[in-house]
Scaffold this motif. Structure first.
Motif, PDB file in Angstrom:
ATOM      1  N   GLN A   1      64.558 -18.781 -29.567  1.00 13.04           N
ATOM      2  CA  GLN A   1      63.581 -19.590 -30.278  1.00 13.04           C
ATOM      3  C   GLN A   1      62.174 -19.051 -30.032  1.00 13.04           C
ATOM      4  OE1 GLN A   1      64.125 -22.329 -32.370  1.00 13.04           O
ATOM      5  NE2 GLN A   1      66.247 -21.614 -32.229  1.00 13.04           N
ATOM      6  N   GLU A   2      61.357 -19.072 -31.064  1.00 16.05           N
ATOM      7  CA  GLU A   2      59.984 -18.600 -30.902  1.00 16.05           C
ATOM      8  C   GLU A   2      59.173 -19.633 -30.139  1.00 16.05           C
ATOM      9  OE1 GLU A   2      56.281 -16.723 -33.457  1.00 16.05           O
ATOM     10  OE2 GLU A   2      57.807 -17.909 -34.496  1.00 16.05           O
ATOM     11  N   GLN A   3      58.291 -19.148 -29.269  1.00 10.95           N
ATOM     12  CA  GLN A   3      57.401 -20.016 -28.511  1.00 10.95           C
ATOM     13  C   GLN A   3      55.981 -19.873 -29.019  1.00 10.95           C
ATOM     14  OE1 GLN A   3      58.668 -18.192 -24.759  1.00 10.95           O
ATOM     15  NE2 GLN A   3      59.223 -20.214 -24.029  1.00 10.95           N
ATOM     16  N   ASP A   4      55.236 -20.945 -28.911  1.00  9.67           N
ATOM     17  CA  ASP A   4      53.812 -20.932 -29.243  1.00  9.67           C
ATOM     18  C   ASP A   4      53.084 -19.959 -28.324  1.00  9.67           C
ATOM     19  OD1 ASP A   4      50.947 -22.190 -28.607  1.00  9.67           O
ATOM     20  OD2 ASP A   4      51.528 -22.785 -30.631  1.00  9.67           O
ATOM     21  N   ILE A   5      52.013 -19.328 -28.827  1.00  5.13           N
ATOM     22  CA  ILE A   5      51.279 -18.343 -28.043  1.00  5.13           C
ATOM     23  C   ILE A   5      50.760 -18.934 -26.737  1.00  5.13           C
ATOM     24  CG2 ILE A   5      49.112 -18.802 -29.267  1.00  5.13           C
ATOM     25  CD1 ILE A   5      50.296 -15.396 -27.891  1.00  5.13           C
ATOM     26  N   HIS A   6      50.405 -20.214 -26.747  1.00  4.23           N
ATOM     27  CA  HIS A   6      49.896 -20.842 -25.521  1.00  4.23           C
ATOM     28  C   HIS A   6      51.021 -21.044 -24.504  1.00  4.23           C
ATOM     29  CE1 HIS A   6      46.152 -21.377 -27.643  1.00  4.23           C
ATOM     30  NE2 HIS A   6      46.765 -22.063 -28.596  1.00  4.23           N
ATOM     31  N   GLU A   7      52.237 -21.257 -24.980  1.00  5.00           N
ATOM     32  CA  GLU A   7      53.385 -21.328 -24.081  1.00  5.00           C
ATOM     33  C   GLU A   7      53.695 -19.961 -23.501  1.00  5.00           C
ATOM     34  OE1 GLU A   7      55.980 -24.921 -26.116  1.00  5.00           O
ATOM     35  OE2 GLU A   7      56.174 -22.905 -26.935  1.00  5.00           O
ATOM     36  N   LYS A   8      53.587 -18.928 -24.322  1.00  4.99           N
ATOM     37  CA  LYS A   8      53.843 -17.570 -23.856  1.00  4.99           C
ATOM     38  C   LYS A   8      52.842 -17.141 -22.787  1.00  4.99           C
ATOM     39  CE  LYS A   8      55.903 -15.673 -28.100  1.00  4.99           C
ATOM     40  NZ  LYS A   8      55.751 -14.641 -29.144  1.00  4.99           N
ATOM     41  N   ASP A   9      51.600 -17.604 -22.921  1.00  8.12           N
ATOM     42  CA  ASP A   9      50.546 -17.160 -22.004  1.00  8.12           C
ATOM     43  C   ASP A   9      50.881 -17.450 -20.541  1.00  8.12           C
ATOM     44  OD1 ASP A   9      48.979 -16.121 -23.992  1.00  8.12           O
ATOM     45  OD2 ASP A   9      47.664 -17.869 -24.164  1.00  8.12           O
ATOM     46  N   VAL A  10      51.578 -18.554 -20.285  1.00  9.09           N
ATOM     47  CA  VAL A  10      51.826 -18.960 -18.902  1.00  9.09           C
ATOM     48  C   VAL A  10      53.150 -18.412 -18.360  1.00  9.09           C
ATOM     49  CG1 VAL A  10      50.456 -21.042 -19.170  1.00  9.09           C
ATOM     50  CG2 VAL A  10      52.920 -21.143 -19.606  1.00  9.09           C
ATOM     51  N   LEU A  11      53.956 -17.782 -19.207  1.00 12.16           N
ATOM     52  CA  LEU A  11      55.237 -17.231 -18.776  1.00 12.16           C
ATOM     53  C   LEU A  11      55.049 -15.833 -18.202  1.00 12.16           C
ATOM     54  CD1 LEU A  11      57.574 -18.268 -21.734  1.00 12.16           C
ATOM     55  CD2 LEU A  11      57.488 -19.288 -19.450  1.00 12.16           C
ATOM     56  N   ASN A  12      55.601 -15.595 -17.005  1.00 17.77           N
ATOM     57  CA  ASN A  12      55.585 -14.267 -16.382  1.00 17.77           C
ATOM     58  C   ASN A  12      54.180 -13.666 -16.329  1.00 17.77           C
ATOM     59  OD1 ASN A  12      58.467 -14.335 -16.236  1.00 17.77           O
ATOM     60  ND2 ASN A  12      58.591 -13.644 -18.360  1.00 17.77           N
ATOM     61  N   HIS A  13      53.193 -14.518 -16.049  1.00 17.40           N
ATOM     62  CA  HIS A  13      51.796 -14.067 -16.116  1.00 17.40           C
ATOM     63  C   HIS A  13      51.493 -12.895 -15.186  1.00 17.40           C
ATOM     64  CE1 HIS A  13      47.415 -14.134 -15.558  1.00 17.40           C
ATOM     65  NE2 HIS A  13      47.392 -14.526 -16.817  1.00 17.40           N
ATOM     66  N   PRO A  14      51.918 -12.915 -13.913  1.00 11.06           N
ATOM     67  CA  PRO A  14      51.618 -11.761 -13.043  1.00 11.06           C
ATOM     68  C   PRO A  14      52.224 -10.460 -13.562  1.00 11.06           C
ATOM     69  CG  PRO A  14      52.316 -13.653 -11.737  1.00 11.06           C
ATOM     70  CD  PRO A  14      52.604 -13.989 -13.167  1.00 11.06           C
ATOM     71  N   ILE A  15      53.433 -10.547 -14.132  1.00 14.12           N
ATOM     72  CA  ILE A  15      54.080  -9.350 -14.680  1.00 14.12           C
ATOM     73  C   ILE A  15      53.300  -8.832 -15.878  1.00 14.12           C
ATOM     74  CG2 ILE A  15      56.149  -8.529 -15.890  1.00 14.12           C
ATOM     75  CD1 ILE A  15      57.777 -10.436 -14.138  1.00 14.12           C
ATOM     76  N   LYS A  16      52.922  -9.735 -16.781  1.00 12.30           N
ATOM     77  CA  LYS A  16      52.173  -9.321 -17.963  1.00 12.30           C
ATOM     78  C   LYS A  16      50.821  -8.726 -17.577  1.00 12.30           C
ATOM     79  CE  LYS A  16      54.359 -12.716 -21.011  1.00 12.30           C
ATOM     80  NZ  LYS A  16      54.171 -13.936 -21.822  1.00 12.30           N
ATOM     81  N   ASP A  17      50.195  -9.284 -16.543  1.00 13.26           N
ATOM     82  CA  ASP A  17      48.911  -8.758 -16.083  1.00 13.26           C
ATOM     83  C   ASP A  17      49.075  -7.335 -15.548  1.00 13.26           C
ATOM     84  OD1 ASP A  17      46.018  -9.193 -15.375  1.00 13.26           O
ATOM     85  OD2 ASP A  17      46.829  -8.819 -13.367  1.00 13.26           O
ATOM     86  N   ALA A  18      50.146  -7.108 -14.784  1.00 16.66           N
ATOM     87  CA  ALA A  18      50.393  -5.768 -14.245  1.00 16.66           C
ATOM     88  C   ALA A  18      50.682  -4.764 -15.354  1.00 16.66           C
ATOM     89  CB  ALA A  18      51.552  -5.815 -13.254  1.00 16.66           C
ATOM     90  N   ILE A  19      51.453  -5.193 -16.354  1.00 13.26           N
ATOM     91  CA  ILE A  19      51.738  -4.327 -17.501  1.00 13.26           C
ATOM     92  C   ILE A  19      50.460  -3.990 -18.249  1.00 13.26           C
ATOM     93  CG2 ILE A  19      52.876  -4.237 -19.766  1.00 13.26           C
ATOM     94  CD1 ILE A  19      55.149  -5.921 -18.524  1.00 13.26           C
ATOM     95  N   GLY A  20      49.630  -5.025 -18.490  1.00 10.63           N
ATOM     96  CA  GLY A  20      48.374  -4.801 -19.200  1.00 10.63           C
ATOM     97  C   GLY A  20      47.432  -3.893 -18.442  1.00 10.63           C
ATOM     98  N   ALA A  21      47.377  -4.047 -17.114  1.00  9.97           N
ATOM     99  CA  ALA A  21      46.491  -3.220 -16.289  1.00  9.97           C
ATOM    100  C   ALA A  21      46.913  -1.755 -16.353  1.00  9.97           C
ATOM    101  CB  ALA A  21      46.502  -3.719 -14.851  1.00  9.97           C
ATOM    102  N   HIS A  22      48.217  -1.513 -16.293  1.00  8.53           N
ATOM    103  CA  HIS A  22      48.680  -0.119 -16.349  1.00  8.53           C
ATOM    104  C   HIS A  22      48.429   0.470 -17.735  1.00  8.53           C
ATOM    105  CE1 HIS A  22      51.147   3.165 -14.591  1.00  8.53           C
ATOM    106  NE2 HIS A  22      51.196   3.502 -15.880  1.00  8.53           N
ATOM    107  N   ALA A  23      48.688  -0.313 -18.776  1.00 10.33           N
ATOM    108  CA  ALA A  23      48.446   0.175 -20.129  1.00 10.33           C
ATOM    109  C   ALA A  23      46.981   0.555 -20.321  1.00 10.33           C
ATOM    110  CB  ALA A  23      48.861  -0.884 -21.143  1.00 10.33           C
ATOM    111  N   ALA A  24      46.079  -0.231 -19.740  1.00 12.71           N
ATOM    112  CA  ALA A  24      44.643   0.043 -19.876  1.00 12.71           C
ATOM    113  C   ALA A  24      44.275   1.391 -19.260  1.00 12.71           C
ATOM    114  CB  ALA A  24      43.834  -1.075 -19.228  1.00 12.71           C
ATOM    115  N   ARG A  25      45.019   1.804 -18.229  1.00 14.60           N
ATOM    116  CA  ARG A  25      44.723   3.091 -17.593  1.00 14.60           C
ATOM    117  C   ARG A  25      45.131   4.272 -18.473  1.00 14.60           C
ATOM    118  NH1 ARG A  25      46.256   0.117 -12.865  1.00 14.60           N
ATOM    119  NH2 ARG A  25      48.392   0.981 -12.786  1.00 14.60           N
TER     120      ARG A  25
END
Length: 265
Positions: A72-96
């Motif tokens: 089922q699709e989740q609202d973007i605000h629901e997605k924001d709080v899921l696996n936040h540390p993992i998503k932050d680490a992925i985003g940080a590496h992508a930025a490099r």
């Protein structure tokens, strides 16, 4: 670019309703669907073949049975709080991976928003996006020239899409596309819940020299209704350490660069 013809819109809605019936009942029958939608059996069989091609159902004599349920699709605000540390680490590496002078496009999404957050201090960078959340994150970044696709706002995802969004990409070429997905399957490829979003994402893939998928490992093995691209169109995948050996080995066989990040680092 012309808007989607009524026949195509009707086909999309019918197939979504057939899939919903499969999810609810586990199977469907051609005769019942012919009566329900007032179309020919040839049309219904074509619909079922389409759903089967996405790995969601198996054709049977006189109908089809459900193979696996699309998430089922989740609202973007629901997605924001899921696996936040993992998503932050992925985003940080992508930025490099982003260098001064780069011209990049960032898809809407909760993981790609973390990439945008880590690009705020970059300089001499051109970013195009269809995500309002991405745009807001970069709106006051002094070293980023920000461009939006335009188009119709899909409020659930805070994403711009449709014919105007697709047409806006025609005169651009990008060094890198950073793409978020709802499903990542070794056989079927990259998928998402919404057809218009899938069409725009596919156009992004066509306009970029390099495609980098940002996804936490929970998306592997999932198939959503609409395909974005085949895996032979993907260059790099950035994910977390929960990726299974099946998928890490599968990506290696396909020649796709795999970057695994540590959320605790």
């Amino acid at each position: 670019m012309q808007s989607t013809p009524p026949v195509m819109r009707n086909t999309r809605r019918r197939r979504e309703q057939i899939l919903q019936s499969l999810v609810e009942h586990g199977s469907v029958h051609v005769a019942d669907l012919v009566e329900r939608f007032d179309v020919s059996s040839v049309t219904i069989r074509s619909d079922l073949t389409h759903i089967e091609s996405q790995g969601l159902a198996t054709r049977t004599h006189g109908g089809a049975t459900l193979v696996r349920t699309p998430p089922q699709e989740q609202d973007i605000h629901e997605k924001d709080v899921l696996n936040h540390p993992i998503k932050d680490a992925i985003g940080a590496h992508a930025a490099r991976l982003v260098k001064p002078g780069d011209n990049i496009i960032i898809d809407s999404g909760s993981t790609t928003m973390m990439l945008a957050h880590h690009l705020r201090d970059h300089h001499d960078l051109i970013v195009m996006t269809n995500g309002l959340n991405i745009a807001w994150e970069l709106a006051n970044a002094p070293g980023v020239e920000l461009r939006l696709t335009g188009g119709l706002l899909r409020k659930q995802a805070l994403s711009l899409q449709g014919a105007q969004a697709e047409a806006s990409l025609n005169s651009y070429g990008f060094d890198t596309l950073f793409l978020g997905v709802d499903g990542f399957d070794l056989q079927f490829g990259l998928t998402t819940h919404d057809e218009a979003e899938a069409n725009l994402n596919h156009r992004m893939v066509e306009r970029a020299r390099k495609v980098v998928v940002l996804t936490d490992a929970s998306k592997f093995g999932r198939v959503s209704l609409h395909r974005i691209a085949r895996l032979d169109q993907v260059h790099t995948v950035i994910t977390d350490g929960s990726i299974s050996s099946e998928y890490s080995e599968g990506l290696q066989r396909l020649g796709i660069e795999l970057i695994v990040v540590d959320a605790g680092a």
